[in-house]
Design a protein around this motif. Structure first.
Motif, PDB file in Angstrom:
ATOM      1  N   UNK A   1       1.796   6.660  -6.971  1.00  0.00           N
ATOM      2  CA  UNK A   1       0.759   7.580  -7.453  1.00  0.00           C
ATOM      3  C   UNK A   1       1.214   9.029  -7.279  1.00  0.00           C
ATOM      4  N   UNK A   2       1.812   9.329  -6.138  1.00  0.00           N
ATOM      5  CA  UNK A   2       2.302  10.690  -5.938  1.00  0.00           C
ATOM      6  C   UNK A   2       3.455  11.018  -6.874  1.00  0.00           C
TER       7      UNK A   2
ATOM      8  N   UNK B   1       2.311   1.627  -3.540  1.00  0.00           N
ATOM      9  CA  UNK B   1       1.328   2.078  -4.539  1.00  0.00           C
ATOM     10  C   UNK B   1       0.983   3.549  -4.346  1.00  0.00           C
ATOM     11  N   UNK B   2       0.757   3.928  -3.109  1.00  0.00           N
ATOM     12  CA  UNK B   2       0.427   5.331  -2.849  1.00  0.00           C
ATOM     13  C   UNK B   2       1.567   6.252  -3.221  1.00  0.00           C
TER      14      UNK B   2
ATOM     15  N   UNK C   1      -2.686  -0.074 -12.524  1.00  0.00           N
ATOM     16  CA  UNK C   1      -2.368  -1.127 -11.558  1.00  0.00           C
ATOM     17  C   UNK C   1      -0.849  -1.225 -11.472  1.00  0.00           C
ATOM     18  N   UNK C   2      -0.364  -1.489 -10.298  1.00  0.00           N
ATOM     19  CA  UNK C   2       1.087  -1.494 -10.082  1.00  0.00           C
ATOM     20  C   UNK C   2       1.487  -2.879  -9.592  1.00  0.00           C
TER      21      UNK C   2
ATOM     22  N   UNK D   1       0.819  -1.209   0.000  1.00  0.00           N
ATOM     23  CA  UNK D   1       0.000   0.000   0.000  1.00  0.00           C
ATOM     24  C   UNK D   1       0.850   1.256   0.000  1.00  0.00           C
ATOM     25  N   UNK D   2       1.922   1.231   0.777  1.00  0.00           N
ATOM     26  CA  UNK D   2       2.817   2.382   0.796  1.00  0.00           C
ATOM     27  C   UNK D   2       3.467   2.582  -0.580  1.00  0.00           C
TER      28      UNK D   2
END
Lengths: 163, 784
Positions: free
Chosen positions: B675-676, B671-672, B712-713, B668-669
């Motif tokens: 995105x940034x 992917x987030x 999607x990553x 999750x870290x």
């Protein structure tokens, strides 16, 4: 002189009579007057969607709707999703798919998905991603949110059709 | 005694344990600062400068006091002109004060001048509109080049607040002269806003019972905020209690001390009433902290085989109007100069870093702190050199990656073992498996594809030794944890770190559960309250798991020893033969529940005279000297030749953060963060007019990515254990943000191959892509 109005509104199944100033937003009315702080304010100009609630079943930005506009209508907020201790399928799926980190945007996404899946129970992943693009999340990169909503859609397809 | 045992995994560390935080957050029962109830509170609204630079001639608050509902209007004079002062104790740094409210000069649009306190936020805003401020406008410096022409601070007549010749090398000119290829390049990154979904927020009140000033606020660093308030207001620290309840994202923006929050605290003391303020998005975008506006001029030498021989870098940062407390405006230039070479060997290295004051919001550390920029610089150099030397982009990276550890570079950093080459090769294989090259080779009409790659390491968990070398006025680094077992065998842990979405309550509980043989559900993590925990430095720089987690583990180990000692009394055994698992103390086939041991220690202390302090309570500390996780990122982008739109189609991360405690949270870290990073590469930039007026005032102008911009990553994990701590873990919270801008920019340039155009500034905007495709083929150095 403040411009005050007496309104009657049903919020999460409970009737309320409220005196609200004409310029008071629905978001502030829910948060400040009714103590329903699950509805979050992320931008106050209708872009981020953190304040999304359902007004007569339709998703609205509570920061762009005035409290008086809820007069005679039904409002549903994130606090209404769980059945007591039992989380709703969407709430469970969000946790399972790590669809939240800080959790600030989460109520808005849940309410958005709640209304979307009610109208489009068999949504596919591409459609879901487009709808999810209505709201902003800064933590997750969205993948968990899309996966969570898709899982619930898939389960709805497999299970009995809701009346 | 009992022989029942609960089923549990062999270790909780490594499991995808669902987050304990989630239940309240999905119910809307999270408790964010603006949810804090404060009956009879006054609401604050700030009067802000509409002028970017000037002298305040007068402030007339009288009209505001006539506004119904307005209770008071305070200016700097009313508060005693308190200030925040961030200090870097090194030559080349100019310390300046940041007044809480501007009283003589204004230095950026949005700078707070007065605060209106009213019965509700609507009245407060009415009041703020009514305050009359007369400002004699000066020419405003709005760029690095303007800084010296229109200096903002008398202490820095050249407009430079920090100038550090970090590394010098007399032989660098010769090394460059001897190189087969010398690149002279310029790179830029735009000014950006971290944009946490929860803006800044504060509720301050004086607790009549304790006499303490209690400040709830949305922060990553409660203790540092307490220190900042104490210093600014001249109050003893124990007279202040800072509480960070749930925090709706921070990304670095909330690891500095904001003047508005301190004003709210000062106003609450002065007026004897609770004061609350919640920043709105307009304020957040136009008057809060920013990051990342940097300009690089780099000379890099390569030998004929593509091996890097020398780097000479000049790093210039637009730091805005003030040094943010406590990290100072040195944070970005210092980081850039120290860590620029990244994962690559370089023979000779020189670097100078400067920070210029401009009439824009001050910079704060933003997720990644200069690493997104320096990785972008190094990866662009690799791509450019590869093109010039006829090498494959992956091959040139392979030739330059550090492969022998520990490695100490000319930047005097020692890199502990990582998987730099392995991550590159794994990523290359993943690109092949995903069929990217085939897709890239078959574009539809009017489309182009590009593949970009970025290799990097992420230094994290800066302990006292590393932070001390920066010579800040205060040195962050260590952290302290306490673990206490109650008579039911449940554990409460306090930590000085302070999560804002990273899942500390879950991850830390996994660590404790393994040491004590209990389940994470039996562990409660308390954080974000200066009255609960020892002085701690909060959560930033990917420090929490490595430093806070190790402190918690160390405390848990001590508590486990105490439990075994009690168990040895009960079981009449050597404590060394006892293990804790499945809720029991175990020797051979004999077990005693831990809850029973805990009850004995607390309720029947007389039977355990050897138990130190008669309490199951332990303290742990940690203060490591930093570590390096590493990763390779790859992006597949599609360019629409007609519109210039760049879409990231697919994304691969191969990352190595040592032992992964909770894979779900790590993913999750990542992917987030990606995105940034994609946002920095393609979307986000704060614009200012020539007179310093901010032009990006809403999410209509400042484009945060939606689900449609983020692909999607796929994430692949490698695991090179960190021998510097018993967890074996490395920090990883910023890596996604660090690698993505470089990978995406590399991919965009790959898609532009054959056009003669190269883009070296972020964000890459559609009109620049169109110009590159259809224009004169020159670089777009002037943009962003």
């Amino acid at each position: 002189m403040r411009d005050l109005h007496l309104i009657t509104t049903e919020v999460n199944g409970t009737q309320h009579e409220l005196v609200v100033e004409s310029r008071r937003t629905l978001a502030d009315m829910l948060r400040e007057d009714l103590g329903l702080t699950g509805t979050h304010l992320g931008c106050e100009h209708g872009i981020c969607g953190a304040c999304t609630v359902l007004l007569d079943g339709e998703p609205v930005r509570a920061c762009l709707v005035f409290g008086v506009q809820a007069d005679g209508k039904q409002v549903r907020t994130v606090e209404d999703l769980a059945d007591g201790e039992q989380l709703s399928p969407l709430q469970q799926a969000f946790s399972k798919h790590h669809a939240l980190q800080c959790g600030f945007c989460t109520p808005g996404f849940l309410m958005l998905a709640e209304s979307y899946l009610a109208s489009r129970p068999a949504a596919d992943k591409t459609e879901i991603r487009e709808v999810v693009a209505s709201n902003l999340c800064r933590c997750t990169g969205y993948q968990g949110i899309v996966d969570a909503i898709h899982e619930v859609a898939t389960a709805q397809q497999a299970g009995p059709v809701q009346p | 005694m009992t022989t029942t045992a609960r089923t549990a995994p062999q270790t909780w560390v490594g499991q995808r344990v669902p987050r304990r935080e989630d239940d309240r957050l999905v119910r809307g029962a999270g408790h964010f600062t603006d949810d804090v109830q404060a009956p009879n509170a006054l609401h604050a609204a700030f009067v802000r400068s509409a002028i970017a630079a000037g002298t305040i001639l007068s402030i007339d608050v009288a009209p505001a006091l006539e506004v119904p509902g307005v209770h008071a209007v305070l200016t700097a004079a009313d508060l005693g002109d308190p200030r925040l002062r961030a200090v870097l104790e090194r030559p080349g740094f100019v310390a300046t004060d940041m007044p809480l409210l501007a009283s003589s000069r204004v230095r950026y649009c949005g700078e707070p001048i007065a605060v209106v306190l009213a019965e509700d936020p609507y009245c407060a805003e009415d009041g703020a509109d009514a305050v009359l401020v007369d400002i004699d406008a000066h020419p405003a410096p709005v760029s690095i080049d303007d800084a010296g022409r229109h200096p903002l601070h008398d202490e820095a007549p050249d407009g430079v607040l920090v100038d550090l010749q970090m590394f010098e090398d007399e032989s660098i000119e010769q090394a460059l002269a001897d190189s087969a290829l010398v690149l002279e390049e310029g790179f830029r990154s735009a000014r950006v806003n971290a944009a946490p979904m929860e803006c800044r927020s504060v509720v301050a009140d004086v607790d009549r019972r304790s006499g303490q000033l209690v400040v709830h606020l949305s922060t990553q660093v409660p203790h540092q905020v307490r220190s900042g308030i104490a210093q600014a207001l001249g109050v003893a620290e124990h007279g202040i209690r800072v509480i960070a309840p749930d925090v709706g994202g921070g990304f670095g923006l909330k690891c500095v001390v904001g003047r508005e929050e301190v004003v709210a605290a000062a106003a609450a003391r002065r007026l004897g009433r609770a004061v609350r303020w919640s920043e709105d998005r307009v304020e957040s975008l136009t008057a809060s902290f920013t990051g990342h506006e940097q300009r690089y001029r780099v000379r890099a030498g390569f030998d004929a085989d593509g091996r890097l021989t020398a780097i000479d870098a000049d790093v210039e940062a637009d730091i805005g109007a003030y040094s943010a407390y406590p990290f100072t405006c040195g944070v970005e230039p210092l980081m850039a100069c120290t860590e620029l070479p990244g994962v690559y060997r370089v023979g000779r290295y020189a670097a100078r870093g400067r920070g210029y004051t401009t009439a824009k919001c001050p910079t704060a550390p933003y997720r990644g702190v200069s690493r997104p920029q320096i990785v972008l610089v190094m990866e662009r150099l690799m791509d450019k050199a590869a093109a010039r030397l006829g090498l494959d982009p992956i091959e040139i990276r392979r030739r330059n990656l550090i492969t022998e550890f520990p490695y100490t570079g000319p930047n005097l950093i020692t890199y502990e073992p990582g998987s730099y080459l392995e991550s590159l090769e794994r990523c290359e294989a993943a690109i092949d498996d995903a069929g990217w090259r085939r897709r890239a080779a078959q574009p539809a009409a009017g489309e182009r594809y590009g593949i970009g790659i970025a290799c990097f390491s992420e230094r994290s968990a800066y302990g006292t030794p590393t932070m001390g070398a920066r010579r800040m006025g205060m040195t962050p680094g260590y952290d302290v944890a306490h673990v206490r077992m109650d008579p039911t065998g449940h554990v409460t842990v306090t930590t000085g770190t302070c999560g804002h979405g990273q899942g500390h309550e879950t991850t830390f509980a996994q660590i404790v559960a393994d040491q004590l043989g209990i389940t994470p559900d039996e562990v409660r993590i308390r954080q974000g309250d200066t009255d609960l925990s020892s002085y701690g430095w909060g959560t930033f720089a990917s420090r929490s798991l490595v430093i806070g987690g190790t402190a918690i583990r160390n405390a848990s180990v001590s508590l486990a020893e105490s439990l075994k000692r009690v168990a040895s009394d009960v079981l009449e055994a050597d404590p060394r033969d006892i293990s804790l698992r499945d809720g029991n103390a175990v020797i051979d086939n004999v077990v005693v529940p831990i809850s029973e041991l805990a009850a004995r220690v607390h309720f029947r202390a007389h039977e355990h005279p050897d138990q130190p302090d008669h309490l199951l309570e332990a303290r742990g500390e940690s203060d490591p000297d930093g570590c390096f996780s590493n990763a390779t990122h790859a992006a597949l982008v599609r360019i629409d030749e007609g519109t210039g739109h760049v879409q990231v189609e697919d994304y691969i991360v191969v990352e190595d953060c040592g032992v992964v405690v909770n894979p779900m949270i790590v993913d999750g870290q990542v992917r987030g963060g990606v995105a940034q990073g994609i946002a920095c590469a393609l979307l986000e930039h704060l614009e200012y007019a020539d007179d310093g007026q901010p032009l990006s005032g809403s999410f209509m102008d400042y484009l945060v990515p939606t689900a449609c911009e983020i692909p999607e990553i796929s994430i692949h994990h490698l695991e090179t254990r960190n021998d510097g701590n018993p967890l074996g873990a490395k920090g990883m919270g910023e890596g996604g943000t660090i690698g993505a801008p470089a990978a995406v920019l590399s991919a965009v340039n790959d898609a532009l191959r054959g056009t003669g155009a190269q883009l070296d500034c972020i964000p890459v905007l559609p009109h620049q892509v169109r110009a590159a495709l259809h224009g004169d083929g020159s670089t777009s150095e002037e943009t962003a």
